[in-house]
Design a protein around this motif. Structure first.
Motif, mmCIF file in Angstrom:
data_model
loop_
_atom_site.group_PDB
_atom_site.id
_atom_site.type_symbol
_atom_site.label_atom_id
_atom_site.label_comp_id
_atom_site.label_asym_id
_atom_site.label_seq_id
_atom_site.Cartn_x
_atom_site.Cartn_y
_atom_site.Cartn_z
ATOM 1 N N PHE A 199 0.912 -1.278 -0.159
ATOM 2 C CA PHE A 199 0.045 -0.064 -0.007
ATOM 3 C C PHE A 199 0.855 1.279 -0.012
ATOM 4 C CE2 PHE A 199 -2.426 3.347 2.623
ATOM 5 C CZ PHE A 199 -3.528 3.421 1.729
ATOM 6 N N ARG A 200 1.785 0.995 0.739
ATOM 7 C CA ARG A 200 2.884 2.414 0.710
ATOM 8 C C ARG A 200 3.689 2.561 -0.325
ATOM 9 N NH1 ARG A 200 7.524 2.578 5.128
ATOM 10 N NH2 ARG A 200 8.275 0.680 3.967
ATOM 11 N N TYR A 201 3.913 1.520 -1.098
ATOM 12 C CA TYR A 201 4.713 1.545 -2.395
ATOM 13 C C TYR A 201 3.707 2.265 -3.481
ATOM 14 C CZ TYR A 201 6.559 0.066 -6.826
ATOM 15 O OH TYR A 201 7.250 0.190 -7.994
ATOM 16 N N LYS A 202 2.288 1.889 -3.518
ATOM 17 C CA LYS A 202 1.372 2.543 -4.287
ATOM 18 C C LYS A 202 1.305 4.017 -4.014
ATOM 19 C CE LYS A 202 -2.875 1.767 -3.767
ATOM 20 N NZ LYS A 202 -4.443 1.180 -3.643
ATOM 21 N N ALA B 45 2.689 17.709 -5.345
ATOM 22 C CA ALA B 45 2.247 16.323 -4.762
ATOM 23 C C ALA B 45 1.299 16.467 -3.585
ATOM 24 C CB ALA B 45 3.575 15.679 -4.164
ATOM 25 N N ILE B 46 1.653 17.414 -2.879
ATOM 26 C CA ILE B 46 0.632 18.003 -1.806
ATOM 27 C C ILE B 46 -0.692 18.207 -2.261
ATOM 28 C CG2 ILE B 46 0.081 19.417 0.019
ATOM 29 C CD1 ILE B 46 2.910 19.397 0.926
ATOM 30 N N GLU B 47 -0.769 18.840 -3.455
ATOM 31 C CA GLU B 47 -2.111 19.275 -3.930
ATOM 32 C C GLU B 47 -2.650 18.403 -4.711
ATOM 33 O OE1 GLU B 47 -0.750 22.663 -6.560
ATOM 34 O OE2 GLU B 47 -0.337 23.999 -5.010
ATOM 35 N N ASN B 48 -2.218 16.884 -4.823
ATOM 36 C CA ASN B 48 -2.770 16.052 -5.505
ATOM 37 C C ASN B 48 -2.940 14.772 -4.755
ATOM 38 O OD1 ASN B 48 -3.132 16.921 -8.713
ATOM 39 N ND2 ASN B 48 -1.128 17.796 -7.734
ATOM 40 N N LYS B 49 -3.444 14.806 -3.682
ATOM 41 C CA LYS B 49 -3.749 13.600 -2.711
ATOM 42 C C LYS B 49 -4.250 12.337 -3.429
ATOM 43 C CE LYS B 49 -7.505 13.478 -0.074
ATOM 44 N NZ LYS B 49 -7.665 12.269 -0.216
ATOM 45 N N HIS B 50 -3.766 11.213 -3.032
ATOM 46 C CA HIS B 50 -4.407 10.057 -3.608
ATOM 47 C C HIS B 50 -5.507 9.571 -2.961
ATOM 48 C CE1 HIS B 50 -4.110 5.640 -4.389
ATOM 49 N NE2 HIS B 50 -3.366 5.740 -5.073
ATOM 50 N N ASP B 51 -6.307 8.875 -3.936
ATOM 51 C CA ASP B 51 -7.743 8.746 -3.414
ATOM 52 C C ASP B 51 -8.049 7.880 -2.366
ATOM 53 O OD1 ASP B 51 -8.683 10.464 -5.421
ATOM 54 O OD2 ASP B 51 -8.892 8.960 -7.085
ATOM 55 N N ASP B 52 -6.933 7.029 -2.073
ATOM 56 C CA ASP B 52 -6.916 6.061 -1.070
ATOM 57 C C ASP B 52 -6.505 6.429 0.473
ATOM 58 O OD1 ASP B 52 -7.897 4.168 -2.697
ATOM 59 O OD2 ASP B 52 -5.936 3.014 -3.220
ATOM 60 N N GLU C 164 -2.939 13.416 6.597
ATOM 61 C CA GLU C 164 -2.344 12.130 6.449
ATOM 62 C C GLU C 164 -1.508 12.215 5.017
ATOM 63 O OE1 GLU C 164 -5.456 9.134 6.375
ATOM 64 O OE2 GLU C 164 -5.753 9.603 8.496
ATOM 65 N N TRP C 165 -2.050 12.729 4.058
ATOM 66 C CA TRP C 165 -1.226 12.713 2.662
ATOM 67 C C TRP C 165 0.045 13.694 2.676
ATOM 68 C CZ3 TRP C 165 0.093 10.155 -1.157
ATOM 69 C CH2 TRP C 165 0.655 11.208 -2.378
ATOM 70 N N GLU C 166 -0.138 14.752 3.545
ATOM 71 C CA GLU C 166 1.140 15.743 3.829
ATOM 72 C C GLU C 166 2.064 15.186 4.702
ATOM 73 O OE1 GLU C 166 -0.686 19.504 5.434
ATOM 74 O OE2 GLU C 166 -1.704 19.978 3.666
ATOM 75 N N PHE C 167 1.458 14.433 5.660
ATOM 76 C CA PHE C 167 2.498 13.575 6.455
ATOM 77 C C PHE C 167 3.365 12.645 5.564
ATOM 78 C CE2 PHE C 167 3.273 9.398 8.626
ATOM 79 C CZ PHE C 167 4.286 9.785 9.569
#
Length: 239
Positions: A17-20, A34-41, A47-50
């Protein structure tokens, strides 16, 4: 071994999951993008910024580079797909009524029924077969077990035979200083993964607690409304 198998499986799922998420992060040229484009999962922006901060850290980059170098040193590749070696062995045992020996397990996991052997794996298997023949006496007794032969040919890492998944363990031996250092490094890595998971769990728990408070307040308001309606009905009976 069941406990360790479960832990290892959970670690594998977490790492996949982390690799994805990391591959998604690497699509962008800057951390800001990258921060502006959070993964859907990933559930929250926090959490995404972390995760973005972790993926871009110098410590994480050094470890990723080290892991890439280690993977490039692999001399043979298994054919088991995403299913664990243990799952394969349990399926075979259910069909045949017995578990395979270490050398036969190696053949099962590294020889494809359609494409045959990976060349590096075939060389290792040939070496095992030769060693098994040489250590078998005329009366059929053997001076080395399959596990001992696999450990000799493939080597040992973290208490398990290399390339054989969570399964055959080498015969008992004295723990070397390098093995202790290796286990210490692995423990540190697992501790970091645990801290990362605890952070994500803690964030989710805070949200759950906040939602529970809202639900409790709504339940209290509903109860008060019911009491009000009951009193109103008693004071103003319908004619």
């Amino acid at each position: 071994w069941v406990e360790r198998y479960v832990i290892t499986t959970c670690q594998t799922v977490f790492c996949n999951f982390r690799y994805k998420l990391k591959k998604h992060f690497e699509k962008f040229s800057t951390i800001e993008e990258a921060i502006e484009n959070k993964h859907d999962d990933v559930k929250t922006q926090e959490e995404w910024e972390f995760l973005c901060a972790r993926f871009s850290s110098e410590k994480f980059q050094i470890r990723s580079e080290k892991n890439a170098i280690n993977r490039s040193k692999l001399t043979h590749h298994h054919k088991a797909g995403s299913k664990s070696f243990m799952s394969h062995q349990e399926q075979i045992a259910a069909q045949t009524g017995e578990m395979q020996g270490a050398i036969d397990r190696f053949e099962t996991e590294y020889k494809s029924t359609k494409k045959g052997w990976d060349l590096g794996a075939k060389a290792k298997w040939d070496e095992m077969i030769k060693m098994r023949t040489e250590t078998t006496q005329p009366d059929g007794t053997r001076t080395m077990t399959d596990d001992e032969i696999c450990a000799k040919v493939l080597g040992v890492k973290s208490g398990y035979i290399k390339g054989c998944g969570f399964g055959p363990k080498p015969p008992p031996s004295r723990v070397s200083h390098s093995s202790i250092n290796e286990m210490s490094e692995k423990n540190k890595e697992l501790q970091e993964q645990l801290q990362e998971t605890q952070h994500l769990v803690g964030t989710q728990q805070q949200k759950i607690d906040a939602q529970n408070e809202v639900i409790q307040r709504l339940e209290e308001q509903a109860k008060k409304f019911e009491e009000f309606m009951a009193n109103f009905s008693r004071q103003h009976p319908s004619s």
